[in-house]
Design a protein around this motif. Sequence first.
Motif, mmCIF file in Angstrom:
data_model
loop_
_atom_site.group_PDB
_atom_site.id
_atom_site.type_symbol
_atom_site.label_atom_id
_atom_site.label_comp_id
_atom_site.label_asym_id
_atom_site.label_seq_id
_atom_site.Cartn_x
_atom_site.Cartn_y
_atom_site.Cartn_z
ATOM 1 N N ILE A 31 0.826 -1.197 0.000
ATOM 2 C CA ILE A 31 0.000 0.000 0.000
ATOM 3 C C ILE A 31 0.867 1.256 0.000
ATOM 4 O O ILE A 31 1.865 1.333 0.701
ATOM 5 N N GLN A 32 0.433 2.233 -0.770
ATOM 6 C CA GLN A 32 1.089 3.530 -0.791
ATOM 7 C C GLN A 32 0.025 4.609 -0.728
ATOM 8 O O GLN A 32 -1.115 4.392 -1.137
ATOM 9 N N ILE A 33 0.416 5.760 -0.222
ATOM 10 C CA ILE A 33 -0.431 6.949 -0.281
ATOM 11 C C ILE A 33 0.340 7.940 -1.128
ATOM 12 O O ILE A 33 1.444 8.335 -0.783
ATOM 13 N N LYS A 34 -0.247 8.297 -2.271
ATOM 14 C CA LYS A 34 0.452 9.138 -3.243
ATOM 15 C C LYS A 34 -0.371 10.380 -3.560
ATOM 16 O O LYS A 34 -1.595 10.310 -3.631
ATOM 17 N N PRO A 35 0.334 11.487 -3.789
ATOM 18 C CA PRO A 35 -0.393 12.693 -4.200
ATOM 19 C C PRO A 35 -0.854 12.581 -5.662
ATOM 20 O O PRO A 35 -0.090 12.176 -6.529
ATOM 21 N N VAL A 36 -2.112 12.885 -5.867
ATOM 22 C CA VAL A 36 -2.693 12.907 -7.213
ATOM 23 C C VAL A 36 -3.524 14.184 -7.306
ATOM 24 O O VAL A 36 -4.509 14.341 -6.573
ATOM 25 N N ARG A 37 -3.100 15.096 -8.155
ATOM 26 C CA ARG A 37 -3.788 16.388 -8.326
ATOM 27 C C ARG A 37 -4.076 17.071 -6.988
ATOM 28 O O ARG A 37 -5.184 17.532 -6.734
ATOM 29 N N GLY A 38 -3.082 17.076 -6.135
ATOM 30 C CA GLY A 38 -3.212 17.778 -4.858
ATOM 31 C C GLY A 38 -3.909 17.004 -3.751
ATOM 32 O O GLY A 38 -4.070 17.516 -2.655
#
Length: 80
Positions: free
Chosen positions: A17-24
């Motif tokens: 699992i990752q938490i990634k920024p996508v369009r802010g």
Amino acid sequence: MNAQLMIQPSSFIDAGIQIKPVRGLFLFKFSEDLQERLENLNEKQRESKLSPDEEVELTGILELDRIFTLLNAKIIAESA
């Protein structure tokens, strides 16, 4: 009602699992390894070559995918 066996989705949290920024926004995503595993299992399923253990694994990954889809949709909706 049919009982369906699956690997607990929480078992993928440490490595998959990752938490990634996508369009802010910060959204939940699968790691490259987990995404690749999902694609491999889906391919084997299409070819009817899944072992019982792989079927259980695929069910768990797909459940986690459904959870992420719901969570990410809520994050996006609340940001609007």
